[in-house]
Structures are given as C-alpha cells and as structure tokens.
Design a protein around this motif. Structure first.
Motif: not given
Length: 173
Positions: A125-130, A137-139, A157-159
């Motif tokens: 998932f490149s987007v998730t709700v923290v 969070k969108s990376e 996300p962001g990996v």
C-alpha cells in the motif's frame, strides 16, 4: 478509452476463453487454466502492447490506464491492483504476483522491478492512514530487480527494497 476497450473485450470474450480452456483440456488434462491465462494475456497485449502476459481469472485492475505490465508478467487468481486516477503501478518484465495479493499504488505509486517473485497474500500500500483524523501517509514504494517476497508479507508506504533482496513470509516492511 483503452481500459474501457479492454474491459469490454474481456467481458465479451470470457465465455470463449473458458471454452478454449475446456477444449484444450481434452488432450492434456492439466492445460486448461494455462490456455485461459494466455488468451487473457493476449487480449491485454493487443490493447497495451506487453508480450507474454498471463492473467488468471478474478483479477481486479482498478485504474487500468495507470497500470503498466512488462513482458512475460504473470498475475495469478484474485490479484487486486489499484492505481486509481492519480496513482501508478508498474510491474517489470518477467515478474510474478501470487494469488490474492493486493498492490495499491493510488497514493505515491508502486514500482516493481524485473524478474520479481511476489508470493500469495502479499499486501503493498503506497497510502495508509496512520491515525484517525490525521492526513493519510502517501509515499511511493519501490521494489528492485530479482526480489523475492514471501507469503503474507506487508510492504508499507515509502519502502525502497534493493535489488536481489529477500523478504520473509509474514514480514512487515
């Protein structure tokens, strides 16, 4: 327009695809699903240009115009790929995505390199709700070439996974 054409052709030709699979099974009892996968891949090739793509049944490709499959990509049964209208998902040549995996690039996008083996039940998932009430969070997620991802792994996300990496089953990265 290409995605509409793909979906319409798939819808209209699915009964013929299944019949070809059944007929091919008469001389070779193990060949039915392989024939069906190749025919679905051929339809994708005609519209999008990727050669040797194999697509199982029950795929969900959301935002098809933003999803790019390389040559010889294999998507198994019940894979869900989401790019939406603003995201992107790119899967490199010779990569395989196992059954019931989810790749969501609707946030920052997902790029999977060449010759990757992604096992079943993997989530990216490149987007998730923290936290509830906080912005999502969108990376982007980047998976290098020749990466092996074990069953049930979750990629957040962001990996950025380097080339030739191995991620164990059930890992959260």
């Amino acid at each position: 327009m290409k995605s509409f054409t793909y979906y319409m052709l798939s819808l209209l030709l699915e009964p013929a695809v299944v019949m070809c699979g059944i007929i091919s099974e008469l001389p070779n009892p193990t060949g039915r699903y392989e024939v069906e996968r190749r025919i679905r891949g051929y339809i994708y090739r005609v519209i999008y240009g990727s050669k040797g793509v194999k697509l199982d049944s029950n795929l969900e490709l959301d935002g098809l115009d933003n999803i790019k499959l390389g040559h010889r990509v294999s998507l198994r049964r019940s894979v869900e790929i989401v790019a939406g209208t603003k995201g992107t998902v790119k899967i490199g040549d010779g990569s395989h995505v196992g059954r019931m995996s989810v790749i969501n690039g609707s946030g920052g996008g997902v790029r999977i390199g060449r010759r990757c083996a992604i096992s079943s039940h993997v989530s990216m998932f490149s987007v998730t709700v923290v936290r509830i009430g906080q912005p999502a969070k969108s990376e982007p997620i980047r998976i290098g070439d020749r990466v092996l991802i074990g069953m049930g792994a979750s990629i957040m996300p962001g990996v950025d996974v380097g080339d030739d990496a191995r991620i164990g089953a059930g890992a959260v990265v």
